[in-house]
Write a protein that holds these residues in place. Sequence first.
Motif, PDB file in Angstrom:
ATOM      1  N   GLY A 177      81.950   4.385  29.620  1.00 40.82           N
ATOM      2  CA  GLY A 177      81.874   4.767  28.462  1.00 40.82           C
ATOM      3  C   GLY A 177      81.611   6.657  28.149  1.00 40.82           C
ATOM      4  N   ALA A 178      80.479   6.345  28.630  1.00 40.73           N
ATOM      5  CA  ALA A 178      79.018   7.640  29.007  1.00 40.73           C
ATOM      6  C   ALA A 178      80.274   8.845  29.167  1.00 40.73           C
ATOM      7  N   ALA A 179      81.459   9.421  29.874  1.00 44.32           N
ATOM      8  CA  ALA A 179      82.317   9.774  30.107  1.00 44.32           C
ATOM      9  C   ALA A 179      83.265   9.979  28.835  1.00 44.32           C
ATOM     10  N   ILE A 180      84.005   8.857  28.527  1.00 41.99           N
ATOM     11  CA  ILE A 180      85.021   8.530  27.642  1.00 41.99           C
ATOM     12  C   ILE A 180      84.130   8.955  26.297  1.00 41.99           C
ATOM     13  N   ASN A 181      83.459   7.704  25.398  1.00 39.36           N
ATOM     14  CA  ASN A 181      82.546   8.036  24.506  1.00 39.36           C
ATOM     15  C   ASN A 181      81.489   9.316  23.778  1.00 39.36           C
ATOM     16  N   SER A 182      81.027   9.013  24.762  1.00 38.92           N
ATOM     17  CA  SER A 182      79.841   9.992  24.725  1.00 38.92           C
ATOM     18  C   SER A 182      79.889  10.848  25.265  1.00 38.92           C
ATOM     19  N   ALA A 183      80.471  11.470  26.167  1.00 37.84           N
ATOM     20  CA  ALA A 183      80.524  13.185  26.911  1.00 37.84           C
ATOM     21  C   ALA A 183      81.523  13.636  26.220  1.00 37.84           C
ATOM     22  N   GLN A 184      82.812  12.899  26.179  1.00 37.77           N
ATOM     23  CA  GLN A 184      84.355  12.915  25.363  1.00 37.77           C
ATOM     24  C   GLN A 184      84.797  14.066  26.394  1.00 37.77           C
ATOM     25  N   VAL A 185      85.079  14.207  27.500  1.00 39.87           N
ATOM     26  CA  VAL A 185      85.439  14.830  28.834  1.00 39.87           C
ATOM     27  C   VAL A 185      86.839  14.950  28.530  1.00 39.87           C
ATOM     28  N   THR A 186      86.990  16.562  28.564  1.00 41.33           N
ATOM     29  CA  THR A 186      88.650  16.574  28.118  1.00 41.33           C
ATOM     30  C   THR A 186      89.508  17.279  29.628  1.00 41.33           C
ATOM     31  N   ALA A 239      81.397   4.286  37.451  1.00 43.61           N
ATOM     32  CA  ALA A 239      82.012   3.538  36.688  1.00 43.61           C
ATOM     33  C   ALA A 239      82.151   5.087  35.943  1.00 43.61           C
ATOM     34  N   ALA A 240      80.880   6.190  35.801  1.00 42.41           N
ATOM     35  CA  ALA A 240      81.467   7.435  35.029  1.00 42.41           C
ATOM     36  C   ALA A 240      82.363   8.713  35.661  1.00 42.41           C
ATOM     37  N   VAL A 241      82.966   7.927  37.419  1.00 39.88           N
ATOM     38  CA  VAL A 241      83.752   8.781  37.901  1.00 39.88           C
ATOM     39  C   VAL A 241      85.238   8.771  37.489  1.00 39.88           C
ATOM     40  N   MET A 242      85.158   7.597  37.313  1.00 37.56           N
ATOM     41  CA  MET A 242      85.795   7.142  37.011  1.00 37.56           C
ATOM     42  C   MET A 242      87.114   7.406  35.855  1.00 37.56           C
ATOM     43  N   GLY A 243      85.448   7.418  35.056  1.00 36.58           N
ATOM     44  CA  GLY A 243      85.923   7.575  33.123  1.00 36.58           C
ATOM     45  C   GLY A 243      86.495   9.256  33.859  1.00 36.58           C
ATOM     46  N   CYS A 244      85.659  10.444  34.022  1.00 37.95           N
ATOM     47  CA  CYS A 244      85.761  11.017  33.795  1.00 37.95           C
ATOM     48  C   CYS A 244      87.405  11.891  34.871  1.00 37.95           C
ATOM     49  N   ARG A 245      87.786  11.052  35.403  1.00 39.38           N
ATOM     50  CA  ARG A 245      88.953  10.893  36.246  1.00 39.38           C
ATOM     51  C   ARG A 245      90.264  10.538  35.592  1.00 39.38           C
ATOM     52  N   ASN A 246      90.704   9.399  34.733  1.00 36.14           N
ATOM     53  CA  ASN A 246      90.663   8.850  33.695  1.00 36.14           C
ATOM     54  C   ASN A 246      90.714   9.522  32.091  1.00 36.14           C
ATOM     55  N   ALA A 247      89.411  10.676  32.063  1.00 39.39           N
ATOM     56  CA  ALA A 247      90.213  11.420  31.410  1.00 39.39           C
ATOM     57  C   ALA A 247      90.585  13.005  31.376  1.00 39.39           C
ATOM     58  N   GLY A 248      91.052  13.293  32.251  1.00 43.98           N
ATOM     59  CA  GLY A 248      91.673  14.794  33.197  1.00 43.98           C
ATOM     60  C   GLY A 248      90.959  15.563  33.448  1.00 43.98           C
ATOM     61  N   ALA A 249      90.019  15.183  33.560  1.00 39.64           N
ATOM     62  CA  ALA A 249      88.695  16.177  34.446  1.00 39.64           C
ATOM     63  C   ALA A 249      89.965  16.976  35.730  1.00 39.64           C
ATOM     64  N   THR A 273      80.663  26.173  39.873  1.00 38.50           N
ATOM     65  CA  THR A 273      81.588  26.551  39.006  1.00 38.50           C
ATOM     66  C   THR A 273      82.089  27.675  37.989  1.00 38.50           C
ATOM     67  N   ASN A 274      81.187  28.587  38.805  1.00 39.43           N
ATOM     68  CA  ASN A 274      81.374  29.714  37.572  1.00 39.43           C
ATOM     69  C   ASN A 274      80.138  29.336  36.834  1.00 39.43           C
ATOM     70  N   GLY A 275      78.824  29.083  37.271  1.00 39.64           N
ATOM     71  CA  GLY A 275      77.963  29.182  35.591  1.00 39.64           C
ATOM     72  C   GLY A 275      77.131  27.981  35.791  1.00 39.64           C
ATOM     73  N   GLY A 276      78.198  26.692  35.721  1.00 39.54           N
ATOM     74  CA  GLY A 276      77.968  25.202  35.577  1.00 39.54           C
ATOM     75  C   GLY A 276      79.090  24.297  35.114  1.00 39.54           C
ATOM     76  N   VAL A 277      78.483  22.692  34.862  1.00 37.49           N
ATOM     77  CA  VAL A 277      80.257  22.220  34.308  1.00 37.49           C
ATOM     78  C   VAL A 277      80.419  22.319  33.419  1.00 37.49           C
ATOM     79  N   ASP A 278      81.580  22.302  32.638  1.00 36.05           N
ATOM     80  CA  ASP A 278      81.511  20.834  31.419  1.00 36.05           C
ATOM     81  C   ASP A 278      80.773  20.200  30.651  1.00 36.05           C
ATOM     82  N   PHE A 279      80.413  19.069  32.015  1.00 34.88           N
ATOM     83  CA  PHE A 279      80.340  18.030  31.373  1.00 34.88           C
ATOM     84  C   PHE A 279      79.767  17.322  32.913  1.00 34.88           C
ATOM     85  N   SER A 280      78.429  16.911  32.379  1.00 37.96           N
ATOM     86  CA  SER A 280      77.299  15.772  33.737  1.00 37.96           C
ATOM     87  C   SER A 280      76.712  15.284  32.298  1.00 37.96           C
ATOM     88  N   ILE A 281      76.777  13.592  33.701  1.00 38.94           N
ATOM     89  CA  ILE A 281      76.494  12.471  33.638  1.00 38.94           C
ATOM     90  C   ILE A 281      75.616  12.136  34.090  1.00 38.94           C
TER      91      ILE A 281
END
Length: 378
Positions: A183-192, A208-218, A260-268
């Motif tokens: 949920g931290a990836a899907i709901n809170s970060a709202q990974v795109t 679980a956050a890794v799995m969420g990032c993957r399922n969100a399409g990172a 990453t050319n300056g940093g990641v879009d999302f960190s958890i």
Amino acid sequence: MATAGKVIKCKAAVAWESNKPLVIEEIEVAPPEANEIRVKIVTTGLCHTDLYQLYDNKHPDALPTVLGHEGAGIVESVGPGVTEFQPGDKVIPLPISQCGECRFCKSGRSNHCDEGWWSQRPDIMNSAVTRFTCRGKKVYQFMGTSTFSEYTVVHKNDLAKIDAAAPLDKVFLFGCAVSTGYGAAINSAQVTPGSTCAVFGLGAVGLAAVMGCRNAGAKKIFAVDINPDKFDRAKALGATDTINPKDYDKPVSQVLADLTNGGVDFSIECTGNVEVMRSAFEACVKGWGVSVVVGYTDLHDFASRPAQLISGRTWKGSLWGGYRPKDGVADLGKALLAKRLNLEEFISHKMTLNEVNDAIELMKKGQCIRTLMAVCPE
């Protein structure tokens, strides 16, 4: 059931003192009162938050308690006023509440709730109300759940029904680890889709956050941990790259910025370490980077330089993955049935409740992901 309305004597692991092993005791579990449900616990997991209560929470009213807040079981009996649950239902006890009536529940903007221990006694991490006694003494119910017991009593606001076909030896993870990290990836970060992510800490919540990032399409997911033994599981759940900060002579935030050319879009952040929280935040790209604090601690302050925020980064927290808990269990159940969740990768060890102190030692040494403990036969 034949036990309905009667006191049940059963086995539980009781924490009598801080920094001491749990003691397997016979406890008395009173029948459920109004709006309560008594549950037979079938499976439970051990979480770092249980260890926090045992080793780091020095509040005098925190103990004695029965720990455990990540479990699954079957309804044994219900108290007056309960209509949502029936004996025989498969259920997940919830470490946070969803009353549906308070300002937070009605807002639709938060998973906070004015009912339950989180709002009323957050420092003690349990409610003043308990249905447990042992050796003639009141024993608290940790986070209102206490899944390190063969039977427990929970309020109707703190329980979610799960599909009758759900495997209780896997969905116990919905009680904390998977809901919190995913949920931290899907709901809170709202990974795109197409984004770059970094997950700090590869325990069960981080995985679980890794799995969420993957399922969100990172497209890029950096899994960060000082224990390389966890990297294979992270890759199995979607990590594209792994980083051990010990392998570098510069801060891991700079390592990620360089990659990453300056940093990641999302960190958890999933460690509960305030220095790691800062590293995760400063690993985000300026302008739009979002960093989510997931790991729990109440021992230290955390800080960064104001310029990090002024430059456009967002620093936020996530409680139980941002899910409204009853709704969250339903959503996760659907994701499981759709085969979007790989729960097998989280269970590194299988034990019984009698072996709970062995499970604690494994977690203290960083030698496990989640230990599944069998409590009662289904």
